[in-house]
Design a protein around this motif. Sequence first.
Motif, PDB file in Angstrom:
ATOM      1  N   ARG A  28       0.828  -1.200   0.000  1.00 28.85           N
ATOM      2  CA  ARG A  28       0.000   0.000   0.000  1.00 28.85           C
ATOM      3  C   ARG A  28       0.868   1.257   0.000  1.00 28.85           C
ATOM      4  NH1 ARG A  28      -2.524  -3.824  -0.624  1.00 28.85           N
ATOM      5  NH2 ARG A  28      -2.028  -3.076  -2.705  1.00 28.85           N
ATOM      6  N   LEU A  29       2.001   1.214   0.699  1.00 27.11           N
ATOM      7  CA  LEU A  29       2.914   2.356   0.673  1.00 27.11           C
ATOM      8  C   LEU A  29       3.501   2.549  -0.718  1.00 27.11           C
ATOM      9  CD1 LEU A  29       4.959   2.075   4.007  1.00 27.11           C
ATOM     10  CD2 LEU A  29       3.295   3.829   3.394  1.00 27.11           C
ATOM     11  N   ALA A  30       3.765   1.455  -1.406  1.00 34.77           N
ATOM     12  CA  ALA A  30       4.344   1.531  -2.753  1.00 34.77           C
ATOM     13  C   ALA A  30       3.410   2.254  -3.714  1.00 34.77           C
ATOM     14  CB  ALA A  30       4.663   0.130  -3.268  1.00 34.77           C
ATOM     15  N   GLU A  31       2.116   2.206  -3.449  1.00 34.28           N
ATOM     16  CA  GLU A  31       1.153   2.916  -4.290  1.00 34.28           C
ATOM     17  C   GLU A  31       1.349   4.425  -4.202  1.00 34.28           C
ATOM     18  OE1 GLU A  31      -2.417  -0.419  -3.950  1.00 34.28           O
ATOM     19  OE2 GLU A  31      -2.556   1.456  -2.836  1.00 34.28           O
ATOM     20  N   PHE A  32       2.033   4.869  -3.148  1.00 28.31           N
ATOM     21  CA  PHE A  32       2.351   6.291  -2.990  1.00 28.31           C
ATOM     22  C   PHE A  32       3.842   6.532  -3.263  1.00 28.31           C
ATOM     23  CE2 PHE A  32      -1.381   5.510  -0.401  1.00 28.31           C
ATOM     24  CZ  PHE A  32      -2.197   6.603  -0.667  1.00 28.31           C
ATOM     25  N   ASP A  33       4.477   5.571  -3.944  1.00 26.42           N
ATOM     26  CA  ASP A  33       5.896   5.656  -4.283  1.00 26.42           C
ATOM     27  C   ASP A  33       6.787   5.780  -3.052  1.00 26.42           C
ATOM     28  OD1 ASP A  33       5.501   5.505  -7.067  1.00 26.42           O
ATOM     29  OD2 ASP A  33       4.980   7.630  -7.122  1.00 26.42           O
ATOM     30  N   VAL A  34       6.397   5.084  -1.997  1.00 26.37           N
ATOM     31  CA  VAL A  34       7.182   5.079  -0.765  1.00 26.37           C
ATOM     32  C   VAL A  34       7.725   3.675  -0.530  1.00 26.37           C
ATOM     33  CG1 VAL A  34       7.114   5.348   1.741  1.00 26.37           C
ATOM     34  CG2 VAL A  34       5.883   6.970   0.275  1.00 26.37           C
ATOM     35  N   ARG A  35       9.036   3.585  -0.280  1.00 27.32           N
ATOM     36  CA  ARG A  35       9.664   2.309   0.028  1.00 27.32           C
ATOM     37  C   ARG A  35      10.234   2.383   1.442  1.00 27.32           C
ATOM     38  NH1 ARG A  35       7.434   2.266  -4.121  1.00 27.32           N
ATOM     39  NH2 ARG A  35       8.023   1.299  -6.123  1.00 27.32           N
ATOM     40  N   VAL A  36      10.027   1.341   2.224  1.00 30.67           N
ATOM     41  CA  VAL A  36      10.557   1.319   3.583  1.00 30.67           C
ATOM     42  C   VAL A  36      11.261  -0.010   3.833  1.00 30.67           C
ATOM     43  CG1 VAL A  36       8.799   2.872   4.515  1.00 30.67           C
ATOM     44  CG2 VAL A  36       8.403   0.398   4.542  1.00 30.67           C
ATOM     45  N   ASP A  37      12.180   0.005   4.779  1.00 33.30           N
ATOM     46  CA  ASP A  37      12.892  -1.199   5.161  1.00 33.30           C
ATOM     47  C   ASP A  37      11.948  -2.138   5.918  1.00 33.30           C
ATOM     48  OD1 ASP A  37      15.552  -2.656   5.731  1.00 33.30           O
ATOM     49  OD2 ASP A  37      14.666  -2.392   7.716  1.00 33.30           O
ATOM     50  N   LYS A  38      11.998  -3.423   5.592  1.00 36.05           N
ATOM     51  CA  LYS A  38      11.089  -4.395   6.188  1.00 36.05           C
ATOM     52  C   LYS A  38      11.258  -4.485   7.701  1.00 36.05           C
ATOM     53  CE  LYS A  38       9.506  -9.180   5.644  1.00 36.05           C
ATOM     54  NZ  LYS A  38       9.701 -10.446   4.872  1.00 36.05           N
ATOM     55  N   GLU A  39      12.495  -4.504   8.169  1.00 33.51           N
ATOM     56  CA  GLU A  39      12.736  -4.602   9.609  1.00 33.51           C
ATOM     57  C   GLU A  39      12.273  -3.337  10.332  1.00 33.51           C
ATOM     58  OE1 GLU A  39      13.617  -7.240  11.401  1.00 33.51           O
ATOM     59  OE2 GLU A  39      13.424  -8.291   9.488  1.00 33.51           O
ATOM     60  N   GLU A  40      12.458  -2.197   9.687  1.00 31.91           N
ATOM     61  CA  GLU A  40      11.993  -0.948  10.298  1.00 31.91           C
ATOM     62  C   GLU A  40      10.475  -0.920  10.361  1.00 31.91           C
ATOM     63  OE1 GLU A  40      12.838   2.821  12.107  1.00 31.91           O
ATOM     64  OE2 GLU A  40      13.833   0.892  11.841  1.00 31.91           O
ATOM     65  N   LEU A  41       9.827  -1.507   9.368  1.00 30.78           N
ATOM     66  CA  LEU A  41       8.367  -1.587   9.375  1.00 30.78           C
ATOM     67  C   LEU A  41       7.888  -2.479  10.522  1.00 30.78           C
ATOM     68  CD1 LEU A  41       5.670  -0.862   8.149  1.00 30.78           C
ATOM     69  CD2 LEU A  41       5.986  -2.680   6.462  1.00 30.78           C
ATOM     70  N   LYS A  42       8.594  -3.565  10.764  1.00 37.43           N
ATOM     71  CA  LYS A  42       8.249  -4.429  11.899  1.00 37.43           C
ATOM     72  C   LYS A  42       8.385  -3.660  13.211  1.00 37.43           C
ATOM     73  CE  LYS A  42       9.613  -8.834   9.778  1.00 37.43           C
ATOM     74  NZ  LYS A  42      10.552  -9.987   9.852  1.00 37.43           N
ATOM     75  N   TYR A  68      -8.344   2.404  12.950  1.00 42.35           N
ATOM     76  CA  TYR A  68      -7.247   2.237  12.009  1.00 42.35           C
ATOM     77  C   TYR A  68      -6.620   3.544  11.508  1.00 42.35           C
ATOM     78  CZ  TYR A  68      -4.032   0.183   8.833  1.00 42.35           C
ATOM     79  OH  TYR A  68      -2.851  -0.165   8.223  1.00 42.35           O
ATOM     80  N   PRO A  69      -7.378   4.589  11.196  1.00 39.11           N
ATOM     81  CA  PRO A  69      -6.713   5.826  10.770  1.00 39.11           C
ATOM     82  C   PRO A  69      -5.711   6.348  11.803  1.00 39.11           C
ATOM     83  CG  PRO A  69      -9.023   5.908  10.209  1.00 39.11           C
ATOM     84  CD  PRO A  69      -8.848   4.684  11.056  1.00 39.11           C
ATOM     85  N   PHE A  70      -6.069   6.257  13.086  1.00 39.49           N
ATOM     86  CA  PHE A  70      -5.139   6.685  14.128  1.00 39.49           C
ATOM     87  C   PHE A  70      -3.930   5.766  14.173  1.00 39.49           C
ATOM     88  CE2 PHE A  70      -4.022   6.546  18.787  1.00 39.49           C
ATOM     89  CZ  PHE A  70      -3.306   7.731  18.778  1.00 39.49           C
ATOM     90  N   TYR A  71      -4.189   4.457  14.074  1.00 37.20           N
ATOM     91  CA  TYR A  71      -3.099   3.477  14.076  1.00 37.20           C
ATOM     92  C   TYR A  71      -2.158   3.729  12.896  1.00 37.20           C
ATOM     93  CZ  TYR A  71      -0.812  -1.102  14.404  1.00 37.20           C
ATOM     94  OH  TYR A  71       0.101  -2.114  14.528  1.00 37.20           O
ATOM     95  N   ALA A  72      -2.734   3.957  11.725  1.00 36.71           N
ATOM     96  CA  ALA A  72      -1.919   4.224  10.532  1.00 36.71           C
ATOM     97  C   ALA A  72      -1.082   5.485  10.711  1.00 36.71           C
ATOM     98  CB  ALA A  72      -2.813   4.346   9.307  1.00 36.71           C
ATOM     99  N   SER A  73      -1.645   6.480  11.371  1.00 37.03           N
ATOM    100  CA  SER A  73      -0.904   7.725  11.597  1.00 37.03           C
ATOM    101  C   SER A  73       0.306   7.478  12.496  1.00 37.03           C
ATOM    102  CB  SER A  73      -1.812   8.792  12.203  1.00 37.03           C
ATOM    103  OG  SER A  73      -2.137   8.498  13.550  1.00 37.03           O
ATOM    104  N   LEU A  74       0.156   6.584  13.476  1.00 36.04           N
ATOM    105  CA  LEU A  74       1.285   6.230  14.336  1.00 36.04           C
ATOM    106  C   LEU A  74       2.370   5.531  13.525  1.00 36.04           C
ATOM    107  CD1 LEU A  74      -0.573   4.803  17.483  1.00 36.04           C
ATOM    108  CD2 LEU A  74       0.646   6.997  17.312  1.00 36.04           C
ATOM    109  N   MET A  75       1.952   4.622  12.658  1.00 36.18           N
ATOM    110  CA  MET A  75       2.893   3.900  11.818  1.00 36.18           C
ATOM    111  C   MET A  75       3.675   4.845  10.921  1.00 36.18           C
ATOM    112  SD  MET A  75       2.696   0.513  12.252  1.00 36.18           S
ATOM    113  CE  MET A  75       3.301  -0.120  10.683  1.00 36.18           C
ATOM    114  N   LEU A  76       2.955   5.708  10.230  1.00 31.49           N
ATOM    115  CA  LEU A  76       3.588   6.623   9.275  1.00 31.49           C
ATOM    116  C   LEU A  76       4.501   7.618   9.991  1.00 31.49           C
ATOM    117  CD1 LEU A  76       0.532   7.271   6.935  1.00 31.49           C
ATOM    118  CD2 LEU A  76       2.483   5.734   6.531  1.00 31.49           C
ATOM    119  N   SER A  77       4.090   8.035  11.172  1.00 34.61           N
ATOM    120  CA  SER A  77       4.915   8.960  11.945  1.00 34.61           C
ATOM    121  C   SER A  77       6.220   8.291  12.372  1.00 34.61           C
ATOM    122  CB  SER A  77       4.148   9.438  13.175  1.00 34.61           C
ATOM    123  OG  SER A  77       4.954  10.279  13.980  1.00 34.61           O
TER     124      SER A  77
END
Length: 231
Positions: A28-42, A68-77
């Motif tokens: 889903r992040l890739a749809e916004f042209d964003v790439r993140v490290d897998k371990e950092e995502l964990k 979920y919107p609040f949860y997603a905001s924590l993730m993205l932050s």
Amino acid sequence: MTEKCKGVIFDLGMTLIYPPLVGRFMERLAEFDVRVDKEELKNAFRFADRFMMDNHPGLLNQEVKEFYPFYASLMLSYLHVSQVPVAEFSKNMMEKSPPRSEWKLYPDTIPCLTELRKRGFKIGVVSNWDLKCRELLEQLELTPYLDYVVVSSEIGIEKPAPGPFRKCLEGLGITAGEAIYVGDNFRDDIQGANNVGIKALYLQRKEENQLATGWDFRQISALNEVFAYIG
């Protein structure tokens, strides 16, 4: 004299099973042209879960759409991703990769339950879950390993209230002193179990040490460590 352990009671989500969200979140992040490290995502998932459990107890037990919107905001932050609109990202996730739509067993779940059964221990589950819990247990083929299951939605009481723990003890036919509880949520699992006299194991897979004092628990990082505490 310390009572001999006769039963082990488990939390369910993030203790015996987990939702495989890392790959889907990355898609889903890739749809916004964003790439993140897998371990950092964990790490971001661990951070968001811990923040929610510590600061908004009970919210993770509600319908996903409610938080979920609040949860997603924590993730993205945590990931320092500011260019992705939270509302649109959350909508895409709910439509294309619904959180909690799929659950998988941790690799150590079945080996642990099998060995407990072999050694003659009673096995229980106490979970804050919706009415689909037992269906999920059947799908994951966990039911045959479990002697008694308490689901919050079925009894109208959630952890850390004493009711679910006491009901499981009664169902297993053991006392609080004869049980040990295993869970990943300090408030719901560790404090909840301790408040009815059950010793607890705080399961933190790749997590920082828990420094809380005044509670009867030991920290473990995998289910096979349970056997060091049950005799």
